[in-house]
Design a protein around this motif. Sequence first.
Motif, PDB file in Angstrom:
ATOM      1  N   ALA A  49      42.674  38.204  33.867  1.00  0.00           N
ATOM      2  CA  ALA A  49      43.065  36.987  33.206  1.00  0.00           C
ATOM      3  C   ALA A  49      42.781  35.728  34.630  1.00  0.00           C
ATOM      4  CB  ALA A  49      44.475  36.744  32.808  1.00  0.00           C
ATOM      5  N   ALA A  50      42.624  34.529  34.034  1.00  0.00           N
ATOM      6  CA  ALA A  50      42.740  33.409  34.872  1.00  0.00           C
ATOM      7  C   ALA A  50      43.407  32.358  34.113  1.00  0.00           C
ATOM      8  CB  ALA A  50      41.192  33.440  35.277  1.00  0.00           C
ATOM      9  N   ALA A  51      43.646  31.234  35.096  1.00  0.00           N
ATOM     10  CA  ALA A  51      44.136  30.017  34.679  1.00  0.00           C
ATOM     11  C   ALA A  51      43.768  28.630  35.085  1.00  0.00           C
ATOM     12  CB  ALA A  51      45.742  30.218  34.318  1.00  0.00           C
ATOM     13  N   THR A  52      43.483  27.665  34.655  1.00  0.00           N
ATOM     14  CA  THR A  52      42.958  26.595  35.444  1.00  0.00           C
ATOM     15  C   THR A  52      44.460  25.546  35.805  1.00  0.00           C
ATOM     16  OG1 THR A  52      42.282  25.187  33.686  1.00  0.00           O
ATOM     17  CG2 THR A  52      40.716  26.585  34.600  1.00  0.00           C
ATOM     18  N   TYR A  58      41.712  32.245  30.487  1.00  0.00           N
ATOM     19  CA  TYR A  58      40.660  33.287  30.095  1.00  0.00           C
ATOM     20  C   TYR A  58      41.295  34.663  30.127  1.00  0.00           C
ATOM     21  CZ  TYR A  58      37.657  29.248  30.867  1.00  0.00           C
ATOM     22  OH  TYR A  58      37.256  27.985  31.060  1.00  0.00           O
ATOM     23  N   SER A  59      41.017  35.301  29.575  1.00  0.00           N
ATOM     24  CA  SER A  59      41.468  37.023  29.590  1.00  0.00           C
ATOM     25  C   SER A  59      40.587  38.008  28.993  1.00  0.00           C
ATOM     26  CB  SER A  59      42.574  37.064  28.947  1.00  0.00           C
ATOM     27  OG  SER A  59      42.667  36.810  27.516  1.00  0.00           O
ATOM     28  N   LEU A  60      40.674  39.353  29.506  1.00  0.00           N
ATOM     29  CA  LEU A  60      39.826  40.398  29.333  1.00  0.00           C
ATOM     30  C   LEU A  60      40.205  40.835  27.860  1.00  0.00           C
ATOM     31  CD1 LEU A  60      38.273  42.551  30.501  1.00  0.00           C
ATOM     32  CD2 LEU A  60      40.413  43.752  30.899  1.00  0.00           C
ATOM     33  N   ASP A  61      39.192  41.127  27.023  1.00  0.00           N
ATOM     34  CA  ASP A  61      39.317  41.455  25.739  1.00  0.00           C
ATOM     35  C   ASP A  61      40.419  42.445  25.084  1.00  0.00           C
ATOM     36  OD1 ASP A  61      35.733  40.747  24.579  1.00  0.00           O
ATOM     37  OD2 ASP A  61      37.507  39.547  24.822  1.00  0.00           O
ATOM     38  N   SER A  62      40.511  43.592  26.212  1.00  0.00           N
ATOM     39  CA  SER A  62      41.404  44.533  25.821  1.00  0.00           C
ATOM     40  C   SER A  62      42.929  44.061  26.189  1.00  0.00           C
ATOM     41  CB  SER A  62      40.905  45.735  26.773  1.00  0.00           C
ATOM     42  OG  SER A  62      41.183  45.519  28.235  1.00  0.00           O
ATOM     43  N   VAL A  63      43.113  43.145  26.812  1.00  0.00           N
ATOM     44  CA  VAL A  63      44.526  42.675  27.181  1.00  0.00           C
ATOM     45  C   VAL A  63      44.950  41.471  25.932  1.00  0.00           C
ATOM     46  CG1 VAL A  63      44.304  43.560  29.381  1.00  0.00           C
ATOM     47  CG2 VAL A  63      44.290  41.046  29.106  1.00  0.00           C
ATOM     48  N   LYS A  64      44.104  40.816  25.446  1.00  0.00           N
ATOM     49  CA  LYS A  64      44.453  39.867  24.597  1.00  0.00           C
ATOM     50  C   LYS A  64      45.391  40.024  23.763  1.00  0.00           C
ATOM     51  CE  LYS A  64      39.842  37.015  25.217  1.00  0.00           C
ATOM     52  NZ  LYS A  64      38.929  36.746  24.335  1.00  0.00           N
ATOM     53  N   GLY A  65      46.576  39.361  23.304  1.00  0.00           N
ATOM     54  CA  GLY A  65      47.305  39.629  22.505  1.00  0.00           C
ATOM     55  C   GLY A  65      48.731  40.393  23.103  1.00  0.00           C
ATOM     56  N   ARG A  66      48.064  40.901  24.394  1.00  0.00           N
ATOM     57  CA  ARG A  66      49.219  41.594  25.076  1.00  0.00           C
ATOM     58  C   ARG A  66      49.799  41.147  26.315  1.00  0.00           C
ATOM     59  NH1 ARG A  66      48.340  46.664  26.800  1.00  0.00           N
ATOM     60  NH2 ARG A  66      45.997  46.403  27.286  1.00  0.00           N
ATOM     61  N   PHE A  67      48.674  40.686  26.843  1.00  0.00           N
ATOM     62  CA  PHE A  67      49.002  39.875  28.332  1.00  0.00           C
ATOM     63  C   PHE A  67      48.819  38.264  28.245  1.00  0.00           C
ATOM     64  CE2 PHE A  67      47.323  43.457  31.581  1.00  0.00           C
ATOM     65  CZ  PHE A  67      48.400  44.281  30.775  1.00  0.00           C
ATOM     66  N   THR A  68      49.794  37.555  28.883  1.00  0.00           N
ATOM     67  CA  THR A  68      49.772  36.211  29.309  1.00  0.00           C
ATOM     68  C   THR A  68      49.890  35.920  30.358  1.00  0.00           C
ATOM     69  OG1 THR A  68      50.794  35.871  26.810  1.00  0.00           O
ATOM     70  CG2 THR A  68      50.826  33.995  28.136  1.00  0.00           C
ATOM     71  N   ILE A  69      48.857  34.689  30.672  1.00  0.00           N
ATOM     72  CA  ILE A  69      48.857  34.498  32.283  1.00  0.00           C
ATOM     73  C   ILE A  69      49.362  32.774  31.925  1.00  0.00           C
ATOM     74  CG2 ILE A  69      46.450  33.552  31.904  1.00  0.00           C
ATOM     75  CD1 ILE A  69      46.094  33.987  34.939  1.00  0.00           C
ATOM     76  N   THR A 108      31.850  32.738  35.253  1.00  0.00           N
ATOM     77  CA  THR A 108      32.114  32.743  36.647  1.00  0.00           C
ATOM     78  C   THR A 108      33.897  33.033  36.794  1.00  0.00           C
ATOM     79  OG1 THR A 108      32.584  30.324  36.299  1.00  0.00           O
ATOM     80  CG2 THR A 108      30.726  30.780  37.086  1.00  0.00           C
ATOM     81  N   TYR A 109      34.385  32.615  35.706  1.00  0.00           N
ATOM     82  CA  TYR A 109      35.930  33.104  35.761  1.00  0.00           C
ATOM     83  C   TYR A 109      36.214  34.347  35.790  1.00  0.00           C
ATOM     84  CZ  TYR A 109      36.770  28.117  34.736  1.00  0.00           C
ATOM     85  OH  TYR A 109      36.753  26.751  34.695  1.00  0.00           O
ATOM     86  N   TYR A 110      35.189  35.339  35.358  1.00  0.00           N
ATOM     87  CA  TYR A 110      35.416  36.686  35.238  1.00  0.00           C
ATOM     88  C   TYR A 110      34.747  37.452  36.501  1.00  0.00           C
ATOM     89  CZ  TYR A 110      36.526  36.237  30.054  1.00  0.00           C
ATOM     90  OH  TYR A 110      37.115  35.735  29.041  1.00  0.00           O
ATOM     91  N   SER A 111      34.252  36.845  37.466  1.00  0.00           N
ATOM     92  CA  SER A 111      33.688  37.253  38.427  1.00  0.00           C
ATOM     93  C   SER A 111      34.465  37.386  39.790  1.00  0.00           C
ATOM     94  CB  SER A 111      32.336  36.658  38.797  1.00  0.00           C
ATOM     95  OG  SER A 111      31.793  37.020  40.108  1.00  0.00           O
ATOM     96  N   ASP A 112      34.727  38.411  40.317  1.00  0.00           N
ATOM     97  CA  ASP A 112      35.582  38.319  41.745  1.00  0.00           C
ATOM     98  C   ASP A 112      35.001  37.756  42.770  1.00  0.00           C
ATOM     99  OD1 ASP A 112      34.980  41.747  42.554  1.00  0.00           O
ATOM    100  OD2 ASP A 112      33.745  40.157  42.132  1.00  0.00           O
ATOM    101  N   GLU A 113      33.643  37.342  42.720  1.00  0.00           N
ATOM    102  CA  GLU A 113      32.773  36.502  43.784  1.00  0.00           C
ATOM    103  C   GLU A 113      33.255  35.160  43.520  1.00  0.00           C
ATOM    104  OE1 GLU A 113      28.727  39.391  43.709  1.00  0.00           O
ATOM    105  OE2 GLU A 113      28.728  37.305  42.926  1.00  0.00           O
TER     106      GLU A 113
END
Length: 128
Positions: A49-52, A58-69, A108-113
Amino acid sequence: QVHLVESGGGLVQAGGSLRLSCAASGRPYDMYVMGWFRQAPGKEREFVAAATSDGMTYSLDSVKGRFTISRDNTKKVVHLQMNSLKPEDTAIYYCAAGPVHRFSLRSTYYSDESYDAWGQGTQVTVSS
């Protein structure tokens, strides 16, 4: 550069909850996108997940609805609230920060680079 320190990991049963926190120090916090990544044994590090600073998340599909940033720009803290945890969520969770100019497209939010500062990681273990 931003210095990051995570806390809040631990052992929890499936279906349980944990809250991870990441405290930042250094350069102006609102100039950074804050993110969470995880790495399970034998697997590559993946975006969670990421937050501005202005509230976009933004969050990974598999954690949506379960994880909150969420982030507190005044306290320079970002949290990851994890509910309904599953054994497959077991991993080392890393806090990350990247300067805003590195982020444009959604990808770009999903990339560790895109991130140039990382915490030491905190272990999350979910038992079945």
